[in-house]
Design a protein around this motif. Structure first.
Motif, short mmCIF file in Angstrom:
data_model
loop_
_atom_site.label_atom_id
_atom_site.label_comp_id
_atom_site.label_asym_id
_atom_site.label_seq_id
_atom_site.Cartn_x
_atom_site.Cartn_y
_atom_site.Cartn_z
N UNK A 38 0.84 -1.20 0.00
CA UNK A 38 0.00 0.00 0.00
C UNK A 38 0.88 1.25 0.00
N UNK A 39 1.96 1.21 0.77
CA UNK A 39 2.88 2.36 0.79
C UNK A 39 3.46 2.63 -0.59
N UNK A 40 3.83 1.58 -1.30
CA UNK A 40 4.34 1.74 -2.65
C UNK A 40 3.27 2.28 -3.58
N UNK A 41 2.06 1.80 -3.42
CA UNK A 41 0.96 2.27 -4.27
C UNK A 41 0.69 3.75 -4.05
N UNK A 42 0.84 4.21 -2.81
CA UNK A 42 0.58 5.61 -2.48
C UNK A 42 1.82 6.50 -2.65
N UNK A 43 2.91 5.91 -3.14
CA UNK A 43 4.15 6.64 -3.40
C UNK A 43 4.67 7.32 -2.13
N UNK A 44 4.60 6.61 -1.00
CA UNK A 44 5.08 7.17 0.26
C UNK A 44 6.61 7.11 0.32
#
Length: 282
Positions: free
Chosen positions: A71-77
């Protein structure tokens, strides 16, 4: 019944801050929601739409580390926001227990007192100023109170004159408190500061809703003191051993620079106490 959780609030805010083109998705026509759709984040993270919706709605609070990373990768965190997301997924039994103290050790006070030409102060998680040496007190003498950095930025009229890059200072203050919140979501002091400043400042309330996360590091600052004028300083922040909730902040001037000269004038012009001390807090 509301199922809102810190985890869900964070995911929602960061999803709404992204546009389809930020993540390589096409954008057709007018969109009914700000930012990405939940279904788009789910697709990028490789999880079902139903599962991701449950995360945002607070009906799923224990995702696996692998899902959190996806999810972090998907949200570009970035790295700090990703660590923050992982912390929001911990329950009370998994959070490190640190003794919370508002007092600063005598050894650290003595060290700061020895820096006659260097402003130094200690802040807590909510950016309360727990102690300051003479030069730090002199540097912030234009404020009504030198007690909480966020209050000084958002609620003291002197803030916008002192911080010449006010927008950056404002974002940094809020992001630092948000980072501290991730370590201790139940902190009554953080809650009190957030509530006070949300009432006092629309800017604070707006930035708090963005859920940006950033700890103190090393950068430059452009300040303007009412008596000695413009100051271009470098600052560093250090975690205090034995009190991980405290940070020592040190401001430095380039040797032989106009700021170094201004620091000398500041020492001579502004009455200051002789010892590092904790500012009064209401």
């Amino acid at each position: 019944m509301s199922h809102e959780t810190p985890l869900g609030d964070f995911l929602r805010a960061r999803r709404e801050a992204l546009k389809p083109h930020d993540v390589g998705l096409p954008e057709y026509g007018r969109r009914r929601v700000p930012g990405l759709r939940r279904e788009e984040v789910a697709l990028l993270a490789g999880v079902s739409s139903d599962y991701y919706i449950r995360l945002e709605q607070g009906r799923e609070t224990r995702p696996s580390p692998q899902v959190v990373t996806a999810v972090a990768l998907a949200l570009r965190l970035d790295a700090e926001a990703t660590d923050h997301l992982h912390r929001l997924c911990l329950d009370d039994t998994q959070r490190p227990r640190h003794h919370r103290a508002d007092t600063v050790s005598a050894q650290l006070l003595q060290l700061m007192d020895g820096w006659a030409n260097t402003p130094a102060f200690v802040v807590g998680p909510a950016l309360d100023v727990l102690a300051a040496n003479a030069m730090a007190t002199a540097l912030h003498s234009g404020f009504t109170r030198f007690d909480n950095l966020a209050r000084m930025v958002f609620a003291d009229p002197a803030g916008r004159d002192f911080y010449q890059e006010w927008d950056r200072a404002a974002h940094s203050c809020v992001a630092e408190i948000r980072a501290a919140y991730g370590f201790d979501p139940d902190s009554p002091r953080i809650a009190a500061v957030v509530e006070e400043l949300s009432r006092a400042s629309d800017d604070f309330a707006r930035l708090w809703r963005l859920h940006e996360v950033k700890g103190k590091s090393q950068e430059g600052k452009h300040l303007r003191h009412p008596q000695v004028g413009d100051l271009h300083i470098a600052f560093s922040a250090f975690t205090v051993n034995g009190a991980p909730h405290q940070q020592l902040v040190v401001y430095q001037a380039e040797p032989a620079s106009p700021t170094a000269v201004a620091f000398e004038r500041l020492r001579a012009a502004v009455p200051v106490p002789g010892n590092a001390a904790a500012p009064a807090r209401p």
